[in-house]
Scaffold this motif. Structure first.
Motif, PDB file in Angstrom:
ATOM      1  N   TYR A 114       0.856  -1.177   0.000  1.00 57.34           N
ATOM      2  CA  TYR A 114       0.000   0.000   0.000  1.00 57.34           C
ATOM      3  C   TYR A 114       0.893   1.228   0.000  1.00 57.34           C
ATOM      4  O   TYR A 114       1.790   1.358   0.840  1.00 57.34           O
ATOM      5  N   ASP A 115       0.693   2.118  -0.950  1.00 55.35           N
ATOM      6  CA  ASP A 115       1.442   3.366  -1.055  1.00 55.35           C
ATOM      7  C   ASP A 115       0.704   4.413  -0.228  1.00 55.35           C
ATOM      8  O   ASP A 115      -0.282   4.992  -0.673  1.00 55.35           O
ATOM      9  N   LYS A 116       1.159   4.640   1.004  1.00 57.20           N
ATOM     10  CA  LYS A 116       0.486   5.563   1.926  1.00 57.20           C
ATOM     11  C   LYS A 116       0.491   6.997   1.401  1.00 57.20           C
ATOM     12  O   LYS A 116      -0.483   7.729   1.564  1.00 57.20           O
ATOM     13  N   GLU A 117       1.582   7.384   0.787  1.00 56.48           N
ATOM     14  CA  GLU A 117       1.706   8.757   0.290  1.00 56.48           C
ATOM     15  C   GLU A 117       0.627   9.098  -0.736  1.00 56.48           C
ATOM     16  O   GLU A 117       0.060  10.185  -0.730  1.00 56.48           O
ATOM     17  N   ASN A 118       0.331   8.149  -1.629  1.00 56.44           N
ATOM     18  CA  ASN A 118      -0.652   8.386  -2.683  1.00 56.44           C
ATOM     19  C   ASN A 118      -1.992   7.701  -2.428  1.00 56.44           C
ATOM     20  O   ASN A 118      -2.916   7.827  -3.230  1.00 56.44           O
ATOM     21  N   GLY A 119      -2.083   6.943  -1.333  1.00 56.03           N
ATOM     22  CA  GLY A 119      -3.325   6.247  -1.012  1.00 56.03           C
ATOM     23  C   GLY A 119      -3.712   5.206  -2.050  1.00 56.03           C
ATOM     24  O   GLY A 119      -4.883   5.076  -2.395  1.00 56.03           O
ATOM     25  N   GLU A 120      -2.708   4.433  -2.522  1.00 56.40           N
ATOM     26  CA  GLU A 120      -2.961   3.462  -3.588  1.00 56.40           C
ATOM     27  C   GLU A 120      -2.547   2.051  -3.165  1.00 56.40           C
ATOM     28  O   GLU A 120      -1.506   1.864  -2.531  1.00 56.40           O
ATOM     29  N   TYR A 121      -3.377   1.084  -3.557  1.00 53.32           N
ATOM     30  CA  TYR A 121      -3.048  -0.323  -3.363  1.00 53.32           C
ATOM     31  C   TYR A 121      -2.174  -0.767  -4.525  1.00 53.32           C
ATOM     32  O   TYR A 121      -2.411  -0.396  -5.674  1.00 53.32           O
TER      33      TYR A 121
END
Length: 189
Positions: free
Chosen positions: A69-76
């Motif tokens: 999960y890319d926390k910075e961009n909010g992407e799975y």
């Protein structure tokens, strides 16, 4: 941009894909222990274009699943998690230039073109190595990985596999293709 031949999924295709992705997600919680399927599904429902890409990954036997999960961009982060290189993406050379350089016995497509048509990215060497913590993957096949411009400008391309308990990085002519070599993709949703 996703495959031009498939601009939208039918309601039935969407439902089948969601069922498949959910089952794989639940079966492989070690890949994403802190993630909640309901949040993933809500994100998928809001991204029809990404669903098309996941459908193409599934259709070519990539078995996409979430590996981060890319926390910075909010992407799975979905990656092809099939045990071997996706069968529907094998016997292809590296890119369009390599495909056009072949005089005889041209493959039907290239990894770079297929990935672009599917709306996904070819894994980097680093991403491939990270995937192996959930593996082993490609114990009998190999996978094209993104190739630096300086290597590609000299006619080469890179691929990886997993043998003897280790990931190996190799080089080959970009125009080469083998029945056991394909590519793995990544998609952020």
């Amino acid at each position: 941009m996703p495959n031009q031949d498939k601009k939208e999924l039918s309601q039935e295709e969407q439902e089948e894909l969601i069922i498949t992705l959910k089952a794989r997600f639940e079966k492989n919680m070690d890949r994403h222990p802190d993630l909640d399927w309901e949040q993933v599904q809500a994100k998928l429902n809001d991204n029809a274009e990404k669903l098309i890409s996941l459908y193409e990954m599934e259709k070519t036997e990539g078995e996409p699943d979430i590996v981060g999960y890319d926390k910075e961009n909010g992407e799975y982060i979905f990656v092809d998690c099939s045990k071997e290189s996706p069968e529907g993406r094998r016997s292809i050379c590296y890119d369009r230039a390599a495909l056009e350089s072949r005089k005889k016995h041209k493959p039907e497509n290239s990894a770079v073109d297929m990935a672009a048509d599917m709306g996904i990215e070819i894994l980097t060497e680093e991403q491939y190595r990270a995937l192996q913590k959930f593996g082993p993957f490609d114990a009998k096949t190999s996978t094209w990985v993104q190739t630096p411009a300086d290597i590609r400008s000299l006619g080469g391309a890179l691929f990886c596999d997993f043998r003897f308990g280790h990931v190996f990085l190799y080089h080959n002519g970009a125009e080469s293709y083998y029945g056991s070599r394909g590519f793995r993709g990544m998609l952020k949703v």
